[in-house]
Design a protein around this motif. Structure first.
Motif, PDB file in Angstrom:
ATOM      1  N   ASP A 100       0.843  -1.190   0.000  1.00 19.81           N
ATOM      2  CA  ASP A 100       0.000   0.000   0.000  1.00 19.81           C
ATOM      3  C   ASP A 100       0.880   1.243   0.000  1.00 19.81           C
ATOM      4  O   ASP A 100       1.878   1.307   0.714  1.00 19.81           O
ATOM      5  CB  ASP A 100      -0.895   0.044   1.242  1.00 19.81           C
ATOM      6  N   VAL A 101       0.469   2.216  -0.786  1.00 19.43           N
ATOM      7  CA  VAL A 101       1.101   3.524  -0.720  1.00 19.43           C
ATOM      8  C   VAL A 101       0.369   4.282   0.378  1.00 19.43           C
ATOM      9  O   VAL A 101      -0.861   4.269   0.421  1.00 19.43           O
ATOM     10  CB  VAL A 101       0.970   4.265  -2.072  1.00 19.43           C
ATOM     11  N   PRO A 102       1.079   4.921   1.293  1.00 19.10           N
ATOM     12  CA  PRO A 102       0.398   5.651   2.361  1.00 19.10           C
ATOM     13  C   PRO A 102      -0.531   6.717   1.778  1.00 19.10           C
ATOM     14  O   PRO A 102      -0.286   7.231   0.683  1.00 19.10           O
ATOM     15  CB  PRO A 102       1.534   6.298   3.148  1.00 19.10           C
ATOM     16  N   PRO A 103      -1.624   7.040   2.486  1.00 19.90           N
ATOM     17  CA  PRO A 103      -2.547   8.058   1.965  1.00 19.90           C
ATOM     18  C   PRO A 103      -1.816   9.367   1.668  1.00 19.90           C
ATOM     19  O   PRO A 103      -1.025   9.854   2.466  1.00 19.90           O
ATOM     20  CB  PRO A 103      -3.557   8.244   3.095  1.00 19.90           C
ATOM     21  N   GLN A 104      -2.091   9.906   0.489  1.00 22.15           N
ATOM     22  CA  GLN A 104      -1.436  11.125   0.033  1.00 22.15           C
ATOM     23  C   GLN A 104      -2.449  12.263  -0.021  1.00 22.15           C
ATOM     24  O   GLN A 104      -3.528  12.101  -0.573  1.00 22.15           O
ATOM     25  CB  GLN A 104      -0.842  10.923  -1.362  1.00 22.15           C
ATOM     26  N   GLU A 105      -2.107  13.387   0.554  1.00 22.26           N
ATOM     27  CA  GLU A 105      -2.918  14.599   0.437  1.00 22.26           C
ATOM     28  C   GLU A 105      -2.422  15.340  -0.798  1.00 22.26           C
ATOM     29  O   GLU A 105      -1.305  15.846  -0.812  1.00 22.26           O
ATOM     30  CB  GLU A 105      -2.771  15.486   1.681  1.00 22.26           C
ATOM     31  N   ILE A 106      -3.264  15.399  -1.829  1.00 15.66           N
ATOM     32  CA  ILE A 106      -2.855  15.945  -3.113  1.00 15.66           C
ATOM     33  C   ILE A 106      -3.681  17.183  -3.408  1.00 15.66           C
ATOM     34  O   ILE A 106      -4.901  17.191  -3.230  1.00 15.66           O
ATOM     35  CB  ILE A 106      -3.042  14.899  -4.227  1.00 15.66           C
ATOM     36  N   LEU A 107      -3.012  18.225  -3.869  1.00 16.83           N
ATOM     37  CA  LEU A 107      -3.679  19.440  -4.314  1.00 16.83           C
ATOM     38  C   LEU A 107      -3.846  19.344  -5.820  1.00 16.83           C
ATOM     39  O   LEU A 107      -2.868  19.307  -6.564  1.00 16.83           O
ATOM     40  CB  LEU A 107      -2.845  20.673  -3.938  1.00 16.83           C
ATOM     41  N   THR A 108      -5.109  19.272  -6.284  1.00 18.46           N
ATOM     42  CA  THR A 108      -5.377  19.117  -7.711  1.00 18.46           C
ATOM     43  C   THR A 108      -5.147  20.435  -8.440  1.00 18.46           C
ATOM     44  O   THR A 108      -4.870  21.467  -7.822  1.00 18.46           O
ATOM     45  CB  THR A 108      -6.823  18.641  -7.944  1.00 18.46           C
ATOM     46  N   ARG A 109      -5.306  20.411  -9.761  1.00 21.80           N
ATOM     47  CA  ARG A 109      -5.067  21.589 -10.580  1.00 21.80           C
ATOM     48  C   ARG A 109      -6.078  22.700 -10.288  1.00 21.80           C
ATOM     49  O   ARG A 109      -5.753  23.880 -10.388  1.00 21.80           O
ATOM     50  CB  ARG A 109      -5.107  21.210 -12.047  1.00 21.80           C
ATOM     51  N   ASP A 110      -7.286  22.315  -9.875  1.00 16.11           N
ATOM     52  CA  ASP A 110      -8.285  23.333  -9.549  1.00 16.11           C
ATOM     53  C   ASP A 110      -8.327  23.643  -8.048  1.00 16.11           C
ATOM     54  O   ASP A 110      -9.328  24.079  -7.513  1.00 16.11           O
ATOM     55  CB  ASP A 110      -9.668  22.935 -10.070  1.00 16.11           C
ATOM     56  N   THR A 113      -8.152  19.859  -2.326  1.00 13.21           N
ATOM     57  CA  THR A 113      -7.335  18.879  -1.635  1.00 13.21           C
ATOM     58  C   THR A 113      -8.061  17.538  -1.622  1.00 13.21           C
ATOM     59  O   THR A 113      -9.219  17.452  -1.214  1.00 13.21           O
ATOM     60  CB  THR A 113      -7.043  19.322  -0.193  1.00 13.21           C
ATOM     61  N   VAL A 114      -7.361  16.501  -2.072  1.00 11.58           N
ATOM     62  CA  VAL A 114      -7.933  15.166  -2.168  1.00 11.58           C
ATOM     63  C   VAL A 114      -7.003  14.201  -1.446  1.00 11.58           C
ATOM     64  O   VAL A 114      -5.782  14.287  -1.569  1.00 11.58           O
ATOM     65  CB  VAL A 114      -8.074  14.745  -3.654  1.00 11.58           C
ATOM     66  N   SER A 115      -7.585  13.282  -0.687  1.00  8.57           N
ATOM     67  CA  SER A 115      -6.806  12.223  -0.045  1.00  8.57           C
ATOM     68  C   SER A 115      -6.939  10.958  -0.890  1.00  8.57           C
ATOM     69  O   SER A 115      -8.047  10.501  -1.172  1.00  8.57           O
ATOM     70  CB  SER A 115      -7.313  11.972   1.369  1.00  8.57           C
ATOM     71  N   VAL A 116      -5.808  10.389  -1.317  1.00  9.34           N
ATOM     72  CA  VAL A 116      -5.812   9.255  -2.236  1.00  9.34           C
ATOM     73  C   VAL A 116      -4.988   8.117  -1.650  1.00  9.34           C
ATOM     74  O   VAL A 116      -3.883   8.322  -1.150  1.00  9.34           O
ATOM     75  CB  VAL A 116      -5.234   9.673  -3.614  1.00  9.34           C
ATOM     76  N   ASP A 117      -5.540   6.907  -1.734  1.00  9.40           N
ATOM     77  CA  ASP A 117      -4.811   5.683  -1.401  1.00  9.40           C
ATOM     78  C   ASP A 117      -4.465   4.975  -2.697  1.00  9.40           C
ATOM     79  O   ASP A 117      -5.135   5.143  -3.707  1.00  9.40           O
ATOM     80  CB  ASP A 117      -5.662   4.744  -0.553  1.00  9.40           C
ATOM     81  N   ALA A 118      -3.439   4.148  -2.664  1.00 11.79           N
ATOM     82  CA  ALA A 118      -3.066   3.391  -3.857  1.00 11.79           C
ATOM     83  C   ALA A 118      -2.430   2.079  -3.444  1.00 11.79           C
ATOM     84  O   ALA A 118      -1.947   1.917  -2.322  1.00 11.79           O
ATOM     85  CB  ALA A 118      -2.095   4.190  -4.718  1.00 11.79           C
ATOM     86  N   LEU A 143       8.671   4.781  -2.662  1.00  8.17           N
ATOM     87  CA  LEU A 143       8.842   6.228  -2.755  1.00  8.17           C
ATOM     88  C   LEU A 143       8.555   6.743  -4.162  1.00  8.17           C
ATOM     89  O   LEU A 143       7.948   7.808  -4.334  1.00  8.17           O
ATOM     90  CB  LEU A 143      10.257   6.610  -2.331  1.00  8.17           C
ATOM     91  N   LEU A 144       8.960   5.988  -5.177  1.00  8.22           N
ATOM     92  CA  LEU A 144       8.676   6.378  -6.556  1.00  8.22           C
ATOM     93  C   LEU A 144       7.177   6.359  -6.840  1.00  8.22           C
ATOM     94  O   LEU A 144       6.647   7.242  -7.517  1.00  8.22           O
ATOM     95  CB  LEU A 144       9.411   5.464  -7.524  1.00  8.22           C
ATOM     96  N   ALA A 145       6.480   5.369  -6.299  1.00  5.02           N
ATOM     97  CA  ALA A 145       5.033   5.286  -6.509  1.00  5.02           C
ATOM     98  C   ALA A 145       4.313   6.462  -5.852  1.00  5.02           C
ATOM     99  O   ALA A 145       3.398   7.050  -6.438  1.00  5.02           O
ATOM    100  CB  ALA A 145       4.502   3.968  -5.956  1.00  5.02           C
ATOM    101  N   ALA A 146       4.717   6.826  -4.629  1.00  2.00           N
ATOM    102  CA  ALA A 146       4.086   7.960  -3.946  1.00  2.00           C
ATOM    103  C   ALA A 146       4.362   9.262  -4.688  1.00  2.00           C
ATOM    104  O   ALA A 146       3.457  10.097  -4.857  1.00  2.00           O
ATOM    105  CB  ALA A 146       4.587   8.050  -2.507  1.00  2.00           C
ATOM    106  N   THR A 147       5.572   9.450  -5.165  1.00  2.00           N
ATOM    107  CA  THR A 147       5.917  10.665  -5.904  1.00  2.00           C
ATOM    108  C   THR A 147       5.174  10.735  -7.230  1.00  2.00           C
ATOM    109  O   THR A 147       4.649  11.784  -7.605  1.00  2.00           O
ATOM    110  CB  THR A 147       7.433  10.710  -6.157  1.00  2.00           C
ATOM    111  N   THR A 148       5.095   9.625  -7.938  1.00  2.00           N
ATOM    112  CA  THR A 148       4.383   9.591  -9.213  1.00  2.00           C
ATOM    113  C   THR A 148       2.896   9.845  -9.015  1.00  2.00           C
ATOM    114  O   THR A 148       2.274  10.558  -9.809  1.00  2.00           O
ATOM    115  CB  THR A 148       4.616   8.237  -9.910  1.00  2.00           C
ATOM    116  N   LEU A 149       2.333   9.281  -7.962  1.00  2.00           N
ATOM    117  CA  LEU A 149       0.920   9.508  -7.667  1.00  2.00           C
ATOM    118  C   LEU A 149       0.640  10.991  -7.429  1.00  2.00           C
ATOM    119  O   LEU A 149      -0.313  11.544  -7.977  1.00  2.00           O
ATOM    120  CB  LEU A 149       0.507   8.681  -6.439  1.00  2.00           C
ATOM    121  N   ARG A 150       1.483  11.641  -6.647  1.00  2.74           N
ATOM    122  CA  ARG A 150       1.311  13.078  -6.398  1.00  2.74           C
ATOM    123  C   ARG A 150       1.487  13.889  -7.673  1.00  2.74           C
ATOM    124  O   ARG A 150       0.726  14.825  -7.941  1.00  2.74           O
ATOM    125  CB  ARG A 150       2.291  13.554  -5.331  1.00  2.74           C
ATOM    126  N   ASN A 151       2.492  13.568  -8.468  1.00  2.00           N
ATOM    127  CA  ASN A 151       2.763  14.335  -9.686  1.00  2.00           C
ATOM    128  C   ASN A 151       1.656  14.185 -10.725  1.00  2.00           C
ATOM    129  O   ASN A 151       1.251  15.168 -11.340  1.00  2.00           O
ATOM    130  CB  ASN A 151       4.094  13.925 -10.301  1.00  2.00           C
TER     131      ASN A 151
END
Length: 161
Positions: A100-110, A113-118, A143-151
């Motif tokens: 599991d990728v830890p939950p990521q708080e992501i700021l979308t383009r608009d 803030t979204v919390s995403v699990d993967a 770490l690569l998966a978490a960074t790619t998910l955020r990007n």
């Protein structure tokens, strides 16, 4: 005559290629290997506990002799002979691994803030490259998966997600 199209060639750096390395251990290395064989022969019944290793069907073994990979590459599955104190063996699991990728708080383009699990599935395809180029493949993949998910999700709007 110069053409308008330029040819692009790929550049190969031999110092980074695992296959293009200087072969041989040198005189001291060969002396250590011969000494190790002699010690194994002198202590034959007891040395079997240190020299025989078992590699399972889903694993491959990368053997480093005095810090260099052997020319054979990966070995296994089956019974392997390893020189004690000279060879180091690293077993690589070839099965598909999930985490599991830890939950990521992501700021979308608009600006939402979204919390995403993967969940990530990965499998090592080349054990030699995995051992020689990466210190810890599992952590680096996480770490690569978490960074790619955020990007990736940072470039999408909430409606696209």
């Amino acid at each position: 005559m110069a053409s308008k199209r330029e040819r692009h060639t790929s550049v190969v750096f031999p110092q980074n290629d695992v296959q293009n390395r200087e072969e041989g251990l040198g005189a001291c290395g060969m002396a250590l290997v011969v000494l190790s064989y002699i010690l194994c022969a002198l202590t034959f019944p007891f040395s079997l506990f240190l020299t025989l290793k078992v590699v399972k069907e889903y694993e491959r073994a990368v053997i480093l002799r005095l810090g260099r990979t052997l020319t054979v590459g990966t070995k296994g599955p089956g019974l392997l002979f390893v020189l004690p104190w000279i060879d180091s063996i690293d077993k690589v699991d070839l099965r598909t691994v999930t985490f599991d990728v830890p939950p990521q708080e992501i700021l979308t383009r608009d600006s939402v803030t979204v919390s995403v699990d993967a969940v990530v599935y990965f499998r090592i395809s080349n054990p030699i490259i995995s051992i020689t180029n990466v210190a810890n493949p599992r952590v680096s993949t996480q770490l690569l998966a978490a960074t790619t998910l955020r990007n990736i999700l940072g470039t999408k709007t909430l409606q696209e997600i």
